[in-house]
Design an enzyme around this catalytic site. Structure first.
Site, mmCIF file in Angstrom:
data_model
loop_
_atom_site.group_PDB
_atom_site.id
_atom_site.type_symbol
_atom_site.label_atom_id
_atom_site.label_comp_id
_atom_site.label_asym_id
_atom_site.label_seq_id
_atom_site.Cartn_x
_atom_site.Cartn_y
_atom_site.Cartn_z
ATOM 1 N N CYS A 1 -5.865 -2.077 2.373
ATOM 2 C CA CYS A 1 -5.149 -2.242 3.534
ATOM 3 C C CYS A 1 -7.028 -2.723 4.244
ATOM 4 O O CYS A 1 -7.671 -3.969 3.629
ATOM 5 C CB CYS A 1 -4.778 -1.046 4.194
ATOM 6 S SG CYS A 1 -4.574 -1.449 6.254
ATOM 7 N N GLU B 1 0.799 -1.260 0.128
ATOM 8 C CA GLU B 1 -0.188 0.063 -0.031
ATOM 9 C C GLU B 1 0.832 1.452 0.190
ATOM 10 O O GLU B 1 1.513 1.428 0.547
ATOM 11 C CB GLU B 1 -0.928 -0.145 0.716
ATOM 12 C CG GLU B 1 -2.042 0.864 1.478
ATOM 13 C CD GLU B 1 -2.835 1.107 3.169
ATOM 14 O OE1 GLU B 1 -3.606 2.093 2.412
ATOM 15 O OE2 GLU B 1 -2.104 0.243 3.496
ATOM 16 N N LYS C 1 -8.146 3.623 -3.288
ATOM 17 C CA LYS C 1 -9.173 3.714 -1.273
ATOM 18 C C LYS C 1 -10.765 4.235 -1.259
ATOM 19 O O LYS C 1 -10.924 5.436 -1.138
ATOM 20 C CB LYS C 1 -8.161 3.772 -0.531
ATOM 21 C CG LYS C 1 -9.215 2.443 0.659
ATOM 22 C CD LYS C 1 -7.743 3.038 1.769
ATOM 23 C CE LYS C 1 -7.159 2.098 3.444
ATOM 24 N NZ LYS C 1 -6.249 1.991 3.841
#
Length: 325
Positions: free
Chosen positions: A164, A46, A130
């Site tokens: 994540c 990430e 994200k």
């Protein structure tokens, strides 16, 4: 019908903190090594380019403000020159790449936590932003939207990715499954400042196993580490930074198969590259028992609606309050 077989690689390492050029060079070096060992897919952590905002967790927002500005200066435009070396490496070494970046938005201060999907011809075929920055991350990143919730068809199979904590988002994961995902890339950062009873490495493994078992697919996990260089950069503002950012079982990288079990030996905390042989034909048999996209679901009962329209910041309406003028 063909079911691709290929060798995949996943990376567990740290970036060159807040240095785009050196981090890109490090990524290219790793890509070169993985390709020389026969890998056709490689996953990076990430926001690997070029670092995670650890200051959000160990400083006040006021103290972290200068670091936010430095992160913005080291965010990248996906179509700009900063990332071209990675695109070129994908083509040169005939390898697919999924890599996390800090993507610069259109407004000063607008940064996205973005995963890039690059094919083996060097084409940027997709990017996923994200959807929900986790906890203290909201001090840094702007939320993505449904337009980037996609699965990408490639020579090695259909690839999807989440970053994540959003790998805990059941509806996001189901959306990717429903779009035909068979290779899932889940990338993470090491987070030693989690609550004392939280085993980050085990939590990462559980999420990956859940997605693989539910969807009967392969999950590739890549997690970053926290280098001494990162801690030294932050130490002037946080004298006890080593204590805060050092804890065992904070990073997990490896592979999970369609039955939910680990393939080979994963990396826990240590840096390196892990390899696995991926055979998408192995996704077939497990679906005989549980195919939540087919016979093992009730779509007459359940109905998931996903808004894939890009977020619009403004709408101009011609003549909206034109009262006869």
């Amino acid at each position: 019908m063909e079911f691709p077989k290929f060798k995949a690689a996943t990376v567990q390492t740290s970036p060159v903190f807040l240095d785009v050029e050196k981090t890109v060079d490090k990524a290219v070096s790793i890509i070169t090594e993985a390709a020389s060992n026969g890998a056709k897919l490689i996953a990076f952590p990430e926001v690997f380019v070029a670092g995670y905002p650890y200051w959000n967790w160990i400083m006040t927002p006021v103290q972290g403000s200068k670091w936010y500005e430095e992160l913005y200066r080291n965010s990248v435009d996906v179509s700009g020159p900063d990332m071209q070396k990675i695109y070129d490496a994908a083509k040169e070494f005939d390898i697919h790449i999924v890599i996390g970046i800090n993507e610069r938005g259109e407004s000063y201060g607008e940064i996205y936590n973005t995963n890039l999907i690059i094919d083996n011809l060097g084409n940027l075929i997709g990017k996923h932003r994200k959807l929900v920055p986790t906890w203290a991350e909201k001090l840094t990143w702007t939320s993505g939207d449904g337009s980037s919730l996609k699965v990408y068809k490639t020579d090695i199979g259909p690839i999807g990715t989440l970053a994540c904590g959003e790998n805990t988002n059941t509806l996001a994961r189901f959306t990717l499954l429903s779009l035909g995902e068979l290779i899932h890339v889940a990338n993470y950062i090491s987070l030693p400042v989690a609550p004392p009873d939280y085993d980050m490495a085990e939590a990462i493994k559980i999420r990956a196993a859940a997605h693989s078992f539910e969807g009967k697919l392969f999950t590739v996990v890549s997690c970053s580490t926290i280098s001494k260089e990162i801690m030294q950069r932050l130490k002037p503002d946080v004298p006890n930074v080593e204590e805060l950012l050092t804890r065992k079982n904070s990073a997990f990288s490896g592979f999970i198969g369609p039955n939910g079990t680990t393939i080979g030996t994963p990396l826990i905390d240590d840096e390196g590259i892990v390899y696995a042989e991926i055979d998408l034909a192995k996704c077939i048999q497990p679906k005989q028992m549980h195919d939540i996209l087919g016979h093992y679901n009730r779509f007459d009962i359940f109905d998931l609606r996903v808004n894939v329209a890009p977020t619009s910041k403004i709408r101009f309406v011609d003549g909206f309050n034109n009262l006869g003028g």
